[in-house]
Scaffold this active site. Structure first.
Site, PDB file in Angstrom:
ATOM      1  N   GLU A  64       0.818  -1.216   0.000  1.00 48.71           N
ATOM      2  CA  GLU A  64       0.000   0.000   0.000  1.00 48.71           C
ATOM      3  C   GLU A  64       0.852   1.267   0.000  1.00 48.71           C
ATOM      4  O   GLU A  64       0.550   2.218  -0.716  1.00 48.71           O
ATOM      5  CB  GLU A  64      -0.971  -0.003   1.192  1.00 48.71           C
ATOM      6  CG  GLU A  64      -2.160  -0.921   1.010  1.00 48.71           C
ATOM      7  CD  GLU A  64      -3.147  -0.446  -0.044  1.00 48.71           C
ATOM      8  OE1 GLU A  64      -3.132   0.748  -0.417  1.00 48.71           O
ATOM      9  OE2 GLU A  64      -3.950  -1.273  -0.503  1.00 48.71           O
ATOM     10  N   ASP A  92     -19.352   5.470  -2.826  1.00 51.23           N
ATOM     11  CA  ASP A  92     -20.366   5.781  -3.836  1.00 51.23           C
ATOM     12  C   ASP A  92     -20.890   4.556  -4.579  1.00 51.23           C
ATOM     13  O   ASP A  92     -21.855   4.648  -5.318  1.00 51.23           O
ATOM     14  CB  ASP A  92     -19.869   6.856  -4.806  1.00 51.23           C
ATOM     15  CG  ASP A  92     -18.633   6.469  -5.579  1.00 51.23           C
ATOM     16  OD1 ASP A  92     -18.131   5.337  -5.443  1.00 51.23           O
ATOM     17  OD2 ASP A  92     -18.137   7.322  -6.342  1.00 51.23           O
ATOM     18  N   GLU A 121      -1.564  13.968  -3.990  1.00 47.83           N
ATOM     19  CA  GLU A 121      -0.323  14.595  -3.534  1.00 47.83           C
ATOM     20  C   GLU A 121       0.331  13.682  -2.517  1.00 47.83           C
ATOM     21  O   GLU A 121      -0.353  12.961  -1.790  1.00 47.83           O
ATOM     22  CB  GLU A 121      -0.589  15.949  -2.857  1.00 47.83           C
ATOM     23  CG  GLU A 121      -1.089  17.045  -3.758  1.00 47.83           C
ATOM     24  CD  GLU A 121      -1.350  18.318  -2.974  1.00 47.83           C
ATOM     25  OE1 GLU A 121      -0.362  18.977  -2.566  1.00 47.83           O
ATOM     26  OE2 GLU A 121      -2.526  18.639  -2.767  1.00 47.83           O
TER      27      GLU A 121
END
Length: 156
Positions: A64, A92, A121
């Site tokens: 990850e 969603d 970022e």
């Protein structure tokens, strides 16, 4: 995939899933902490994500962090476990997860900084800089527990 976090909210949707996940707290030689600006909720966070079948939790941390930041790390201890059933994340796609995360402290081994689909970022931030970033309280709690130098991992 966008998400909304609910904490102690009686209007939160019902939980449909629990997915074991990790976060990693990595400091550089200047004591700055590695953070990502997440694409799913537009908040700053520690790098991390879901555990996948066929891998160890150590491998999850390493994968990850690499995917989201470009850096290679080695986890060395547990900061804490975070399983608040009143913290749910609604995605969603209709999935609603209960928080289930293990935060690891990890050493930086190498690599080079880059973004991903999950991180718009990537930065190394000082504590004063972190205090001014938009961040979910659950991430701030992990950082606090790490900086407190607790003798034992937080269990919650």
């Amino acid at each position: 995939m966008a998400r909304i976090d609910y904490v102690d909210d009686p209007e939160a949707p019902a939980i449909t899933n629990v997915v074991p996940s990790v976060t990693a707290l990595i400091q550089d030689h200047d004591a700055r902490i590695l953070l990502i600006h997440k694409t799913d909720n537009d908040l700053w966070a520690l790098p991390g994500g879901g555990h996948e079948m066929g891998e160890s939790i150590r491998e999850t941390v390493m994968r990850e962090v690499k995917e989201e930041t470009g850096y290679d790390v080695e986890p060395y201890t547990i900061v804490g476990t975070y399983t608040n059933p009143n913290h749910v994340m609604a995605y969603d796609n209709g999935e609603v997860r209960q928080q289930f995360s293990i935060c690891f402290a990890a050493r930086l081994l190498g690599g080079s900084q880059r973004t991903s689909e999950e991180s718009k970022e990537v930065t190394w931030a000082t504590i004063p800089e972190i205090n001014n970033l938009e961040m979910h309280p659950s991430m701030r709690l992990r950082i606090k527990h790490y900086l407190d130098g607790r003798e034992h991992p937080f269990i919650g």
